[in-house]
Design a protein around this motif. Structure first.
Motif, PDB file in Angstrom:
ATOM      1  N   GLN A  52      -6.575   3.404  23.923  1.00 42.26           N
ATOM      2  CA  GLN A  52      -5.483   3.267  22.965  1.00 42.26           C
ATOM      3  C   GLN A  52      -6.030   2.899  21.599  1.00 42.26           C
ATOM      4  OE1 GLN A  52      -2.073   3.646  23.133  1.00 42.26           O
ATOM      5  NE2 GLN A  52      -2.432   4.618  25.129  1.00 42.26           N
ATOM      6  N   VAL A  53      -5.348   3.420  20.599  1.00 39.78           N
ATOM      7  CA  VAL A  53      -5.711   3.146  19.208  1.00 39.78           C
ATOM      8  C   VAL A  53      -4.482   2.618  18.494  1.00 39.78           C
ATOM      9  CG1 VAL A  53      -6.464   4.172  17.042  1.00 39.78           C
ATOM     10  CG2 VAL A  53      -7.505   4.919  19.201  1.00 39.78           C
ATOM     11  N   GLN A  54      -4.658   1.559  17.755  1.00 38.23           N
ATOM     12  CA  GLN A  54      -3.567   1.007  16.953  1.00 38.23           C
ATOM     13  C   GLN A  54      -3.869   1.260  15.476  1.00 38.23           C
ATOM     14  OE1 GLN A  54      -5.258  -1.231  19.321  1.00 38.23           O
ATOM     15  NE2 GLN A  54      -3.885  -0.226  20.777  1.00 38.23           N
ATOM     16  N   LEU A  55      -2.827   1.619  14.751  1.00 40.98           N
ATOM     17  CA  LEU A  55      -2.966   1.907  13.322  1.00 40.98           C
ATOM     18  C   LEU A  55      -2.057   0.977  12.524  1.00 40.98           C
ATOM     19  CD1 LEU A  55      -2.808   5.814  13.491  1.00 40.98           C
ATOM     20  CD2 LEU A  55      -4.849   4.387  13.361  1.00 40.98           C
ATOM     21  N   VAL A  56      -2.602   0.354  11.511  1.00 45.29           N
ATOM     22  CA  VAL A  56      -1.825  -0.535  10.648  1.00 45.29           C
ATOM     23  C   VAL A  56      -1.927  -0.024   9.223  1.00 45.29           C
ATOM     24  CG1 VAL A  56      -1.531  -2.871   9.770  1.00 45.29           C
ATOM     25  CG2 VAL A  56      -2.197  -2.513  12.155  1.00 45.29           C
ATOM     26  N   GLU A  57      -0.781   0.292   8.644  1.00 44.55           N
ATOM     27  CA  GLU A  57      -0.709   0.842   7.296  1.00 44.55           C
ATOM     28  C   GLU A  57      -0.272  -0.226   6.305  1.00 44.55           C
ATOM     29  OE1 GLU A  57       1.150   4.960   9.152  1.00 44.55           O
ATOM     30  OE2 GLU A  57       2.336   3.227   8.588  1.00 44.55           O
ATOM     31  N   SER A  58      -0.639  -0.015   5.059  1.00 48.38           N
ATOM     32  CA  SER A  58      -0.181  -0.886   3.983  1.00 48.38           C
ATOM     33  C   SER A  58      -0.207  -0.115   2.670  1.00 48.38           C
ATOM     34  CB  SER A  58      -1.070  -2.128   3.873  1.00 48.38           C
ATOM     35  OG  SER A  58      -2.398  -1.757   3.566  1.00 48.38           O
ATOM     36  N   GLY A  59       0.520  -0.628   1.678  1.00 43.19           N
ATOM     37  CA  GLY A  59       0.417  -0.086   0.333  1.00 43.19           C
ATOM     38  C   GLY A  59       1.603   0.692  -0.176  1.00 43.19           C
ATOM     39  N   GLY A  60       2.628   0.902   0.625  1.00 45.49           N
ATOM     40  CA  GLY A  60       3.786   1.623   0.136  1.00 45.49           C
ATOM     41  C   GLY A  60       4.593   0.783  -0.833  1.00 45.49           C
ATOM     42  N   GLY A  61       5.618   1.395  -1.412  1.00 45.13           N
ATOM     43  CA  GLY A  61       6.481   0.661  -2.325  1.00 45.13           C
ATOM     44  C   GLY A  61       7.204   1.565  -3.285  1.00 45.13           C
ATOM     45  N   LEU A  62       7.715   0.961  -4.346  1.00 40.07           N
ATOM     46  CA  LEU A  62       8.472   1.665  -5.383  1.00 40.07           C
ATOM     47  C   LEU A  62       7.590   1.851  -6.611  1.00 40.07           C
ATOM     48  CD1 LEU A  62      11.165   2.734  -6.597  1.00 40.07           C
ATOM     49  CD2 LEU A  62      11.652   0.355  -7.257  1.00 40.07           C
ATOM     50  N   VAL A  63       7.584   3.056  -7.134  1.00 39.13           N
ATOM     51  CA  VAL A  63       6.783   3.335  -8.324  1.00 39.13           C
ATOM     52  C   VAL A  63       7.559   4.292  -9.219  1.00 39.13           C
ATOM     53  CG1 VAL A  63       5.568   5.266  -7.212  1.00 39.13           C
ATOM     54  CG2 VAL A  63       4.470   4.029  -9.099  1.00 39.13           C
ATOM     55  N   GLN A  64       7.328   4.196 -10.504  1.00 44.56           N
ATOM     56  CA  GLN A  64       7.994   5.090 -11.450  1.00 44.56           C
ATOM     57  C   GLN A  64       7.306   6.450 -11.462  1.00 44.56           C
ATOM     58  OE1 GLN A  64       8.110   3.111 -15.261  1.00 44.56           O
ATOM     59  NE2 GLN A  64       9.947   1.962 -14.699  1.00 44.56           N
ATOM     60  N   PRO A  65       8.028   7.497 -11.837  1.00 44.24           N
ATOM     61  CA  PRO A  65       7.408   8.824 -11.966  1.00 44.24           C
ATOM     62  C   PRO A  65       6.184   8.774 -12.879  1.00 44.24           C
ATOM     63  CG  PRO A  65       9.782   9.023 -12.099  1.00 44.24           C
ATOM     64  CD  PRO A  65       9.488   7.552 -12.101  1.00 44.24           C
ATOM     65  N   GLY A  66       5.137   9.445 -12.437  1.00 40.47           N
ATOM     66  CA  GLY A  66       3.881   9.432 -13.168  1.00 40.47           C
ATOM     67  C   GLY A  66       2.956   8.306 -12.763  1.00 40.47           C
ATOM     68  N   GLY A  67       3.441   7.392 -11.940  1.00 40.48           N
ATOM     69  CA  GLY A  67       2.645   6.250 -11.522  1.00 40.48           C
ATOM     70  C   GLY A  67       1.747   6.562 -10.343  1.00 40.48           C
ATOM     71  N   SER A  68       1.070   5.515  -9.874  1.00 34.97           N
ATOM     72  CA  SER A  68       0.101   5.642  -8.791  1.00 34.97           C
ATOM     73  C   SER A  68       0.351   4.589  -7.720  1.00 34.97           C
ATOM     74  CB  SER A  68      -1.327   5.471  -9.329  1.00 34.97           C
ATOM     75  OG  SER A  68      -1.643   6.468 -10.276  1.00 34.97           O
ATOM     76  N   LEU A  69      -0.043   4.947  -6.511  1.00 35.71           N
ATOM     77  CA  LEU A  69      -0.043   4.013  -5.383  1.00 35.71           C
ATOM     78  C   LEU A  69      -1.263   4.312  -4.526  1.00 35.71           C
ATOM     79  CD1 LEU A  69       3.629   3.836  -3.989  1.00 35.71           C
ATOM     80  CD2 LEU A  69       2.336   1.975  -5.044  1.00 35.71           C
ATOM     81  N   ARG A  70      -1.708   3.293  -3.819  1.00 38.04           N
ATOM     82  CA  ARG A  70      -2.823   3.464  -2.885  1.00 38.04           C
ATOM     83  C   ARG A  70      -2.386   2.964  -1.514  1.00 38.04           C
ATOM     84  NH1 ARG A  70      -8.360   0.363  -1.973  1.00 38.04           N
ATOM     85  NH2 ARG A  70      -9.778   2.094  -1.555  1.00 38.04           N
ATOM     86  N   LEU A  71      -2.416   3.881  -0.544  1.00 35.57           N
ATOM     87  CA  LEU A  71      -2.112   3.531   0.834  1.00 35.57           C
ATOM     88  C   LEU A  71      -3.401   3.293   1.600  1.00 35.57           C
ATOM     89  CD1 LEU A  71       0.614   6.224   1.672  1.00 35.57           C
ATOM     90  CD2 LEU A  71       0.904   3.985   0.605  1.00 35.57           C
ATOM     91  N   SER A  72      -3.334   2.369   2.546  1.00 38.50           N
ATOM     92  CA  SER A  72      -4.492   2.094   3.401  1.00 38.50           C
ATOM     93  C   SER A  72      -4.056   2.075   4.857  1.00 38.50           C
ATOM     94  CB  SER A  72      -5.132   0.752   3.036  1.00 38.50           C
ATOM     95  OG  SER A  72      -5.632   0.777   1.719  1.00 38.50           O
ATOM     96  N   CYS A  73      -4.980   2.409   5.732  1.00 31.71           N
ATOM     97  CA  CYS A  73      -4.702   2.419   7.166  1.00 31.71           C
ATOM     98  C   CYS A  73      -5.968   2.030   7.906  1.00 31.71           C
ATOM     99  CB  CYS A  73      -4.243   3.808   7.598  1.00 31.71           C
ATOM    100  SG  CYS A  73      -4.060   4.015   9.390  1.00 31.71           S
TER     101      CYS A  73
END
Length: 117
Positions: A1-22
């Protein structure tokens, strides 16, 4: 079994940036492919980007040039750097893990990304 934990989502304005991690944990085989999918309301789940344990990447045309997938060397953590985000990028983003020899795939719980002014 493998467990995955994500982070980094949210609200951003158009043209902005986000970084997701897993981060993957559990029974990790050496040969694997990690990646990201997304699913917007009323739409099918869409493959975005993948990176294998050797570092080879591939991208969907819809995100090529805007999103970058990377992997911590020697670790089972992947990141998705998302730039120039637009409202149509709004979706739940899912981390994906494919164990090559085992032939099994695993999914994270999903993280919401909302692009809105």
């Amino acid at each position: 079994q493998v467990q995955l934990v994500e982070s980094g989502g949210g609200l951003v304005q158009p043209g902005g940036s986000l970084r997701l991690s897993c981060t993957a944990s559990g029974s990790i085989f050496r040969l694997n492919v990690m990646g990201w999918y997304r699913q917007a309301p009323g739409k099918e789940r869409e493959s975005l980007a993948h990176i294998d344990s050797g570092g080879t990447t591939n991208y969907a045309d819809s995100v090529k040039g805007r999103f970058t997938i990377s992997r911590d060397k020697g670790e089972n953590t992947v990141h998705l750097q998302m730039n120039s985000l637009q409202p149509e990028d709004t979706a739940v983003y899912y981390c994906h893990f494919y164990a090559v020899h085992e032939g099994n795939q695993y999914w994270g719980q999903g993280t919401q990304v909302t692009v809105s002014s």
